[in-house]
Design a protein around this motif. Sequence first.
Motif, PDB file in Angstrom:
ATOM      1  N   GLU A  54      40.865 -14.464   2.048  1.00  0.00           N
ATOM      2  CA  GLU A  54      40.162 -15.576   2.687  1.00  0.00           C
ATOM      3  C   GLU A  54      39.998 -15.354   4.186  1.00  0.00           C
ATOM      4  O   GLU A  54      39.124 -15.943   4.820  1.00  0.00           O
ATOM      5  CB  GLU A  54      40.915 -16.888   2.434  1.00  0.00           C
ATOM      6  N   SER A  55      40.862 -14.508   4.775  1.00  0.00           N
ATOM      7  CA  SER A  55      40.791 -14.292   6.226  1.00  0.00           C
ATOM      8  C   SER A  55      40.560 -12.832   6.614  1.00  0.00           C
ATOM      9  O   SER A  55      40.351 -12.535   7.791  1.00  0.00           O
ATOM     10  CB  SER A  55      42.088 -14.784   6.889  1.00  0.00           C
ATOM     11  N   ARG A  56      40.587 -11.914   5.642  1.00  0.00           N
ATOM     12  CA  ARG A  56      40.441 -10.489   5.922  1.00  0.00           C
ATOM     13  C   ARG A  56      39.112  -9.963   5.410  1.00  0.00           C
ATOM     14  O   ARG A  56      38.712 -10.251   4.283  1.00  0.00           O
ATOM     15  CB  ARG A  56      41.580  -9.711   5.250  1.00  0.00           C
ATOM     16  N   GLU A  57      38.443  -9.153   6.233  1.00  0.00           N
ATOM     17  CA  GLU A  57      37.229  -8.477   5.782  1.00  0.00           C
ATOM     18  C   GLU A  57      37.613  -7.253   4.963  1.00  0.00           C
ATOM     19  O   GLU A  57      38.616  -6.593   5.241  1.00  0.00           O
ATOM     20  CB  GLU A  57      36.379  -8.057   6.984  1.00  0.00           C
ATOM     21  N   ASN A  58      36.827  -6.946   3.941  1.00  0.00           N
ATOM     22  CA  ASN A  58      37.106  -5.776   3.105  1.00  0.00           C
ATOM     23  C   ASN A  58      37.132  -4.511   3.956  1.00  0.00           C
ATOM     24  O   ASN A  58      36.296  -4.311   4.842  1.00  0.00           O
ATOM     25  CB  ASN A  58      36.043  -5.622   2.017  1.00  0.00           C
ATOM     26  N   LYS A  59      38.121  -3.680   3.671  1.00  0.00           N
ATOM     27  CA  LYS A  59      38.270  -2.444   4.428  1.00  0.00           C
ATOM     28  C   LYS A  59      38.979  -1.411   3.575  1.00  0.00           C
ATOM     29  O   LYS A  59      39.991  -1.715   2.942  1.00  0.00           O
ATOM     30  CB  LYS A  59      39.077  -2.691   5.702  1.00  0.00           C
ATOM     31  N   ASN A  60      38.435  -0.190   3.524  1.00  0.00           N
ATOM     32  CA  ASN A  60      39.106   0.907   2.822  1.00  0.00           C
ATOM     33  C   ASN A  60      40.109   1.547   3.779  1.00  0.00           C
ATOM     34  O   ASN A  60      39.735   2.054   4.829  1.00  0.00           O
ATOM     35  CB  ASN A  60      38.089   1.943   2.344  1.00  0.00           C
ATOM     36  N   GLN A  61      41.360   1.493   3.394  1.00  0.00           N
ATOM     37  CA  GLN A  61      42.436   1.978   4.258  1.00  0.00           C
ATOM     38  C   GLN A  61      42.736   3.452   4.007  1.00  0.00           C
ATOM     39  O   GLN A  61      42.409   3.999   2.959  1.00  0.00           O
ATOM     40  CB  GLN A  61      43.702   1.148   4.013  1.00  0.00           C
ATOM     41  N   GLY A  62      43.382   4.088   4.980  1.00  0.00           N
ATOM     42  CA  GLY A  62      43.827   5.459   4.808  1.00  0.00           C
ATOM     43  C   GLY A  62      42.729   6.482   5.032  1.00  0.00           C
ATOM     44  O   GLY A  62      41.594   6.161   5.392  1.00  0.00           O
ATOM     45  N   HIS A  63      43.067   7.721   4.767  1.00  0.00           N
ATOM     46  CA  HIS A  63      42.123   8.829   4.970  1.00  0.00           C
ATOM     47  C   HIS A  63      41.047   8.796   3.882  1.00  0.00           C
ATOM     48  O   HIS A  63      41.353   8.594   2.703  1.00  0.00           O
ATOM     49  CB  HIS A  63      42.874  10.168   4.913  1.00  0.00           C
ATOM     50  N   PRO A  64      39.788   9.014   4.245  1.00  0.00           N
ATOM     51  CA  PRO A  64      38.706   8.968   3.247  1.00  0.00           C
ATOM     52  C   PRO A  64      38.832  10.034   2.165  1.00  0.00           C
ATOM     53  O   PRO A  64      38.301   9.872   1.065  1.00  0.00           O
ATOM     54  CB  PRO A  64      37.434   9.163   4.079  1.00  0.00           C
ATOM     55  N   ASP A  65      39.532  11.124   2.449  1.00  0.00           N
ATOM     56  CA  ASP A  65      39.713  12.196   1.466  1.00  0.00           C
ATOM     57  C   ASP A  65      41.097  12.174   0.819  1.00  0.00           C
ATOM     58  O   ASP A  65      41.553  13.177   0.265  1.00  0.00           O
ATOM     59  CB  ASP A  65      39.484  13.560   2.137  1.00  0.00           C
ATOM     60  N   GLU A  66      41.750  11.030   0.895  1.00  0.00           N
ATOM     61  CA  GLU A  66      43.089  10.897   0.313  1.00  0.00           C
ATOM     62  C   GLU A  66      43.067  11.238  -1.181  1.00  0.00           C
ATOM     63  O   GLU A  66      42.165  10.835  -1.911  1.00  0.00           O
ATOM     64  CB  GLU A  66      43.564   9.453   0.503  1.00  0.00           C
ATOM     65  N   THR A  67      44.065  12.009  -1.624  1.00  0.00           N
ATOM     66  CA  THR A  67      44.146  12.429  -3.020  1.00  0.00           C
ATOM     67  C   THR A  67      45.525  12.118  -3.593  1.00  0.00           C
ATOM     68  O   THR A  67      46.538  12.393  -2.953  1.00  0.00           O
ATOM     69  CB  THR A  67      43.890  13.950  -3.149  1.00  0.00           C
ATOM     70  N   GLU A  68      45.557  11.538  -4.783  1.00  0.00           N
ATOM     71  CA  GLU A  68      46.813  11.274  -5.476  1.00  0.00           C
ATOM     72  C   GLU A  68      47.197  12.498  -6.310  1.00  0.00           C
ATOM     73  O   GLU A  68      46.497  12.837  -7.263  1.00  0.00           O
ATOM     74  CB  GLU A  68      46.701  10.056  -6.390  1.00  0.00           C
ATOM     75  N   ILE A  69      48.285  13.143  -5.950  1.00  0.00           N
ATOM     76  CA  ILE A  69      48.773  14.269  -6.749  1.00  0.00           C
ATOM     77  C   ILE A  69      49.298  13.759  -8.087  1.00  0.00           C
ATOM     78  O   ILE A  69      49.079  14.377  -9.139  1.00  0.00           O
ATOM     79  CB  ILE A  69      49.892  15.022  -5.993  1.00  0.00           C
ATOM     80  N   ILE A  70      49.972  12.617  -8.053  1.00  0.00           N
ATOM     81  CA  ILE A  70      50.406  11.927  -9.270  1.00  0.00           C
ATOM     82  C   ILE A  70      49.632  10.621  -9.341  1.00  0.00           C
ATOM     83  O   ILE A  70      49.708   9.790  -8.435  1.00  0.00           O
ATOM     84  CB  ILE A  70      51.919  11.643  -9.261  1.00  0.00           C
ATOM     85  N   LYS A  71      48.852  10.425 -10.404  1.00  0.00           N
ATOM     86  CA  LYS A  71      48.004   9.253 -10.538  1.00  0.00           C
ATOM     87  C   LYS A  71      48.813   7.969 -10.414  1.00  0.00           C
ATOM     88  O   LYS A  71      49.854   7.810 -11.032  1.00  0.00           O
ATOM     89  CB  LYS A  71      47.264   9.277 -11.881  1.00  0.00           C
ATOM     90  N   GLY A  72      48.323   7.056  -9.593  1.00  0.00           N
ATOM     91  CA  GLY A  72      48.995   5.778  -9.397  1.00  0.00           C
ATOM     92  C   GLY A  72      49.968   5.758  -8.236  1.00  0.00           C
ATOM     93  O   GLY A  72      50.553   4.720  -7.930  1.00  0.00           O
ATOM     94  N   SER A  73      50.141   6.905  -7.575  1.00  0.00           N
ATOM     95  CA  SER A  73      51.108   6.988  -6.481  1.00  0.00           C
ATOM     96  C   SER A  73      50.805   6.009  -5.353  1.00  0.00           C
ATOM     97  O   SER A  73      51.725   5.492  -4.705  1.00  0.00           O
ATOM     98  CB  SER A  73      51.139   8.408  -5.908  1.00  0.00           C
ATOM     99  N   ARG A  74      49.545   5.754  -5.117  1.00  0.00           N
ATOM    100  CA  ARG A  74      49.171   4.856  -4.020  1.00  0.00           C
ATOM    101  C   ARG A  74      49.080   3.405  -4.450  1.00  0.00           C
ATOM    102  O   ARG A  74      48.694   2.531  -3.681  1.00  0.00           O
ATOM    103  CB  ARG A  74      47.834   5.323  -3.409  1.00  0.00           C
ATOM    104  N   GLY A  75      49.421   3.132  -5.701  1.00  0.00           N
ATOM    105  CA  GLY A  75      49.436   1.754  -6.176  1.00  0.00           C
ATOM    106  C   GLY A  75      48.055   1.230  -6.528  1.00  0.00           C
ATOM    107  O   GLY A  75      47.069   1.966  -6.560  1.00  0.00           O
ATOM    108  N   GLY A  76      47.997  -0.072  -6.793  1.00  0.00           N
ATOM    109  CA  GLY A  76      46.726  -0.706  -7.115  1.00  0.00           C
ATOM    110  C   GLY A  76      45.875  -0.896  -5.874  1.00  0.00           C
ATOM    111  O   GLY A  76      46.378  -0.933  -4.756  1.00  0.00           O
TER     112      GLY A  76
END
Length: 272
Positions: free
Chosen positions: A181-203
């Motif tokens: 309700e108070s935050r604008e959508n924003k993609n966090q972290g490095h744009p080329d971020e890669t999960e070595i183990i799927k789900g490591s970065r959470g939902g």
Amino acid sequence: MSIKVIIAGPRGRMGSEAIKMVTKEKSLQLVGCIDRKNNGKTLQEIELTTFVDLNEYRDVPIYENPSECFERVEADIFIDLTIPDVGFMNTKLAIQHKIRSVVGTSGFTQEQLNELSNLAKSNNVGCIIAPNFAIGAVLMMQFSKMAAKYFPDIEIIEKHHDQKVDAPSGTAIKTLDLIQESRENKNQGHPDETEIIKGSRGGDVSGMRIHSIRLPGLVAHQEVVFGGKSELLTIKHDSFNRDSFMEGVKLAIDSVMEKNELIYGLENILEF
């Protein structure tokens, strides 16, 4: 005049705490329980998770069939602290029987909430559903909403006991809703971020990350971490015992007696 209460899930940890709270409050009267077994027994004949000095409540009847309970027992309030599917059906039946409801079961879908809301309105009956009844947790969510306006980079870490069936928790989902309700959508972290183990970065919700931890020894805990330039803000809440939820349950009981609609979230009955 006492407020007459039916409680679902008396053998569960939350249910036992609710029984303990109700039997201690002079303004409340326990008149019935709903349990998936032990039909026809009384409260004194089953084992509660929390010790409760039953006194005059030893002969409170237990029903397996919620409809039978609502039809046979005269009650003002129904408290459900079970699991999502059971809680939804129980609450639906309670509203249909014109009994006001206080529900602490998390994991309801938006469709279920909409159905219960429409049912409450058509029956002119109050219902309060709260993902978390701990007053401190509600404040934590409100403070997070305030902070998100200035710190849009956010990660949520929620930790619960290993018997919790839904993930993320209802508290975490409610926190996300308030933050958006108070935050604008924003993609966090490095744009080329890669999960070595799927789900490591959470939902991922609107660019925010959310992590669920389930371990024995935990009760209910959440921290919301905000990252800024050269600073970090953490808003954290811990419930160390289920007794921490009972002040909110009592507050909801008092409030729902004056309501004729569904209210989702304890923050909507608190004064800020």
